[in-house]
Design an enzyme around this catalytic site. Sequence first.
Site, PDB file in Angstrom:
ATOM      1  N   ASP A  13       0.805  -1.225   0.000  1.00  0.00           N
ATOM      2  CA  ASP A  13       0.000   0.000   0.000  1.00  0.00           C
ATOM      3  C   ASP A  13       0.837   1.274   0.000  1.00  0.00           C
ATOM      4  O   ASP A  13       0.412   2.314   0.515  1.00  0.00           O
ATOM      5  CB  ASP A  13      -0.971   0.018   1.207  1.00  0.00           C
ATOM      6  CG  ASP A  13      -1.896  -1.164   1.211  1.00  0.00           C
ATOM      7  OD1 ASP A  13      -2.218  -1.661   0.113  1.00  0.00           O
ATOM      8  OD2 ASP A  13      -2.298  -1.600   2.309  1.00  0.00           O
ATOM      9  N   LYS A  16       1.878   2.108  -5.035  1.00  0.00           N
ATOM     10  CA  LYS A  16       2.412   1.528  -6.279  1.00  0.00           C
ATOM     11  C   LYS A  16       1.479   1.813  -7.463  1.00  0.00           C
ATOM     12  O   LYS A  16       1.936   2.138  -8.553  1.00  0.00           O
ATOM     13  CB  LYS A  16       2.593  -0.002  -6.119  1.00  0.00           C
ATOM     14  CG  LYS A  16       3.581  -0.386  -5.025  1.00  0.00           C
ATOM     15  CD  LYS A  16       3.675  -1.879  -4.841  1.00  0.00           C
ATOM     16  CE  LYS A  16       2.406  -2.508  -4.271  1.00  0.00           C
ATOM     17  NZ  LYS A  16       2.078  -2.129  -2.898  1.00  0.00           N
ATOM     18  N   GLY A  40      -4.616  -4.273  -3.814  1.00  0.00           N
ATOM     19  CA  GLY A  40      -5.581  -3.223  -4.106  1.00  0.00           C
ATOM     20  C   GLY A  40      -4.773  -2.013  -4.518  1.00  0.00           C
ATOM     21  O   GLY A  40      -4.145  -1.376  -3.677  1.00  0.00           O
ATOM     22  N   HIS A  41      -4.730  -1.741  -5.807  1.00  0.00           N
ATOM     23  CA  HIS A  41      -3.894  -0.651  -6.319  1.00  0.00           C
ATOM     24  C   HIS A  41      -4.785   0.497  -6.792  1.00  0.00           C
ATOM     25  O   HIS A  41      -5.595   0.328  -7.703  1.00  0.00           O
ATOM     26  CB  HIS A  41      -2.994  -1.155  -7.459  1.00  0.00           C
ATOM     27  CG  HIS A  41      -1.980  -2.169  -6.997  1.00  0.00           C
ATOM     28  ND1 HIS A  41      -1.059  -2.746  -7.832  1.00  0.00           N
ATOM     29  CD2 HIS A  41      -1.722  -2.675  -5.765  1.00  0.00           C
ATOM     30  CE1 HIS A  41      -0.291  -3.583  -7.135  1.00  0.00           C
ATOM     31  NE2 HIS A  41      -0.688  -3.558  -5.878  1.00  0.00           N
TER      32      HIS A  41
HETATM   33  P1  GDP Z   1      -0.754   0.300  -3.500  1.00  0.00           P
HETATM   34  O1  GDP Z   1      -1.354  -0.952  -3.005  1.00  0.00           O
HETATM   35  O2  GDP Z   1       0.718   0.379  -3.232  1.00  0.00           O
HETATM   36  O3  GDP Z   1      -1.086   0.611  -4.928  1.00  0.00           O
HETATM   37  O4  GDP Z   1      -1.399   1.474  -2.628  1.00  0.00           O
HETATM   38  P2  GDP Z   1      -2.960   1.627  -2.260  1.00  0.00           P
HETATM   39  O5  GDP Z   1      -3.697   2.077  -3.458  1.00  0.00           O
HETATM   40  O6  GDP Z   1      -3.456   0.423  -1.554  1.00  0.00           O
HETATM   41  O7  GDP Z   1      -2.897   2.758  -1.148  1.00  0.00           O
HETATM   42  C1  GDP Z   1      -2.347   3.999  -1.391  1.00  0.00           C
HETATM   43  C2  GDP Z   1      -3.426   5.067  -1.073  1.00  0.00           C
HETATM   44  O8  GDP Z   1      -2.818   6.342  -0.999  1.00  0.00           O
HETATM   45  C3  GDP Z   1      -4.469   5.187  -2.158  1.00  0.00           C
HETATM   46  O9  GDP Z   1      -5.673   5.581  -1.559  1.00  0.00           O
HETATM   47  C4  GDP Z   1      -3.933   6.292  -3.049  1.00  0.00           C
HETATM   48  O10 GDP Z   1      -4.954   6.971  -3.771  1.00  0.00           O
HETATM   49  C5  GDP Z   1      -3.314   7.204  -2.026  1.00  0.00           C
HETATM   50  N1  GDP Z   1      -2.143   7.963  -2.461  1.00  0.00           N
HETATM   51  C6  GDP Z   1      -1.144   7.586  -3.310  1.00  0.00           C
HETATM   52  N2  GDP Z   1      -0.180   8.539  -3.335  1.00  0.00           N
HETATM   53  C7  GDP Z   1      -0.580   9.505  -2.487  1.00  0.00           C
HETATM   54  C8  GDP Z   1       0.010  10.735  -2.048  1.00  0.00           C
HETATM   55  O11 GDP Z   1       1.118  11.122  -2.427  1.00  0.00           O
HETATM   56  N3  GDP Z   1      -0.685  11.452  -1.120  1.00  0.00           N
HETATM   57  C9  GDP Z   1      -1.893  11.064  -0.642  1.00  0.00           C
HETATM   58  N4  GDP Z   1      -2.493  11.827   0.258  1.00  0.00           N
HETATM   59  N5  GDP Z   1      -2.469   9.903  -1.039  1.00  0.00           N
HETATM   60  C10 GDP Z   1      -1.816   9.151  -1.932  1.00  0.00           C
HETATM   61  P1  IMO Z   2      -0.971  -4.202  -2.192  1.00  0.00           P
HETATM   62  O1  IMO Z   2      -0.522  -4.795  -3.503  1.00  0.00           O
HETATM   63  C1  IMO Z   2      -1.005  -4.556   2.144  1.00  0.00           C
HETATM   64  C2  IMO Z   2      -1.225  -8.608   3.786  1.00  0.00           C
HETATM   65  C3  IMO Z   2      -2.464  -9.049   4.521  1.00  0.00           C
HETATM   66  C4  IMO Z   2      -1.867 -10.007   5.512  1.00  0.00           C
HETATM   67  C5  IMO Z   2      -0.767 -10.691   4.700  1.00  0.00           C
HETATM   68  C6  IMO Z   2      -1.164 -12.035   4.108  1.00  0.00           C
HETATM   69  O2  IMO Z   2      -2.253  -3.466  -2.289  1.00  0.00           O
HETATM   70  O3  IMO Z   2       0.128  -3.422  -1.574  1.00  0.00           O
HETATM   71  P2  IMO Z   2      -2.693 -12.720   2.049  1.00  0.00           P
HETATM   72  O4  IMO Z   2      -4.133 -12.445   1.770  1.00  0.00           O
HETATM   73  O5  IMO Z   2      -1.760 -12.170   1.010  1.00  0.00           O
HETATM   74  O6  IMO Z   2      -2.436 -14.147   2.372  1.00  0.00           O
HETATM   75  O7  IMO Z   2      -2.384 -11.919   3.423  1.00  0.00           O
HETATM   76  O8  IMO Z   2      -0.432  -9.786   3.667  1.00  0.00           O
HETATM   77  N1  IMO Z   2      -1.436  -8.098   2.419  1.00  0.00           N
HETATM   78  C7  IMO Z   2      -1.331  -6.809   2.070  1.00  0.00           C
HETATM   79  N2  IMO Z   2      -1.091  -5.720   2.818  1.00  0.00           N
HETATM   80  N3  IMO Z   2      -1.120  -4.446   0.806  1.00  0.00           N
HETATM   81  C8  IMO Z   2      -1.324  -5.526   0.042  1.00  0.00           C
HETATM   82  O9  IMO Z   2      -1.299  -5.508  -1.308  1.00  0.00           O
HETATM   83  C9  IMO Z   2      -1.487  -6.786   0.675  1.00  0.00           C
HETATM   84  N4  IMO Z   2      -1.717  -8.049   0.227  1.00  0.00           N
HETATM   85  C10 IMO Z   2      -1.666  -8.838   1.300  1.00  0.00           C
HETATM   86  O10 IMO Z   2      -3.093  -7.966   5.133  1.00  0.00           O
HETATM   87  O11 IMO Z   2      -1.243  -9.289   6.545  1.00  0.00           O
HETATM   88 MG    MG Z   3      -2.921  -1.605  -1.808  1.00  0.00          MG
END
Ligand code: GDP
Ligand code: IMO
Ligand code: MG
Length: 424
Positions: A13, A16, A40-41
């Site tokens: 999270d 990416k 969840g991207h």
């Molecule tokens: P990922 O799994 O690495 O793709 O990240 P996620 O999408 O799960 O979580 C990142 C969250 O931060 C999302 O809600 C993005 O919209 C938000 N986000 C990404 N970059 C920034 C930033 O520079 N500032 C803020 N405030 N939010 C951001």
């Molecule tokens: P992205 O790509 C954050 C965590 C789960 C749990 C552990 C194992 O959005 O960064 P799983 O379902 O993979 O067997 O769970 O990994 N986890 C994540 N945490 N971002 C993710 O993906 C994750 N995918 C799995 O919360 O701790």
């Molecule tokens: Mg994510």
Amino acid sequence: MAVSVIVGAQWGDEGKGKIVDLLSEKVDIVARYQGGPNAGHTVVVNGQEIILHQIPSGILWPHTTCVIGNGVVIDPKVFMNEMDFVRDQGIDVEGRLLISDRAHLILPYHRCLDAAKEASKGEQKIGTTGRGIGPAYIDKVGRIGVRVCDLLDEKQLSESVTSSLDAHNKVLETVYNCEPIRKADIIEQCNTFANAVKNYITDTSVFLDQAIKDNRDILFEGAQGTMLDVDYGTYPFVTSSNPTSGGACVGLGVGPTKLDNIIGIVKAYTTRVGMGPFPTEFDKEFSEHVRQLGGEFGATTGRPRRCGWFDTVVVNNAVRVNGLTSLVITKLDVLDTLPEIKICTGYEYDGKVFKNYPADLKTQENATPILESHPGWLSSTKEATTWDALPDNAKKYLNRLSELTGVRIGIISVGADRKQTILI
Ligand code: GDP
Ligand code: IMO
Ligand code: MG
């Protein structure tokens, strides 16, 4: 012309999705190499938030080809829903999506097993996303998985599903007291999926090899993060794949000599979702404060993310294991209102100082972070589009992160939107 890998350098999270989308404007191909619908991207375009789980985050640019590599585990139902969702956004996926014939499937019994195993662990549970990830990868290495190429051969599909179900139904019934899964239902689901994606199935390693020879620009999109890596993360509180850059080679069938840039994505602080050690975690109240500032709720499960200070021990683990060539610092804006910001430079435990992330859980759980304090900048960075426009204290903080990790910063993100980005 280059091949770049996007790797999460913390516990996932890191942002990416935003960075892959941003860089996709100038690349031809975006390929996912591991994980599955646990990811969840999030991509935000013109204020609209789009969350992708299995389809690469480059899909929003119409010129890209998006690849699902052999290292990914695919949930057919989730995948078909996601294709519909993407189409509903007005995006044409036809001819732009390729699925590896060697990727493994997540089938309904994997989800049952994930839930049953977690429930049976009680307090010791991992806090998985419940998407069947672990059980699907167990089948893969246990050599009873169902692969995408099986979908194209009726007899092979029947044999693969039988061998898998034979093993799992006994366990589901006798150990977890669950209903057995019917073979006919699984075959029907597989056939529906096969009909939906049969034109996308190919040997994606061969496709990528040719693309590299043709000097195409390519992005490999990691899911999860280095601290969730099954080898180098906080085992057993990890996912069941290798999100690290080595995983990109294995999960796409591309040799390590073909990788040009390894880009580590890090938040300006740290978060983690699920159970497991987290040495720089804030106390409950401050965690809640930063969670609200950063909107730190899981993109896949909606769970509140745990929050803490930037941890150099964690990021340096990622620098080393992935061979990072640059860093992207995201969510700098979330720190805008904090008067004091801390950075962890090492841990103390049992009279020893740790600069490298320890393997054993006991040390990880009891490590006291060594923190250095930095004054906040107490002004908004959200509108900044150049380095010079950043407040002095923000620049000092970023320079310190680069100094402590020994890696240059290539991009700074100051908001979720594509435009809220500083390229250095
Ligand atoms: P990922 O799994 O690495 O793709 O990240 P996620 O999408 O799960 O979580 C990142 C969250 O931060 C999302 O809600 C993005 O919209 C938000 N986000 C990404 N970059 C920034 C930033 O520079 N500032 C803020 N405030 N939010 C951001
Ligand atoms: P992205 O790509 C954050 C965590 C789960 C749990 C552990 C194992 O959005 O960064 P799983 O379902 O993979 O067997 O769970 O990994 N986890 C994540 N945490 N971002 C993710 O993906 C994750 N995918 C799995 O919360 O701790
Ligand atoms: Mg994510």
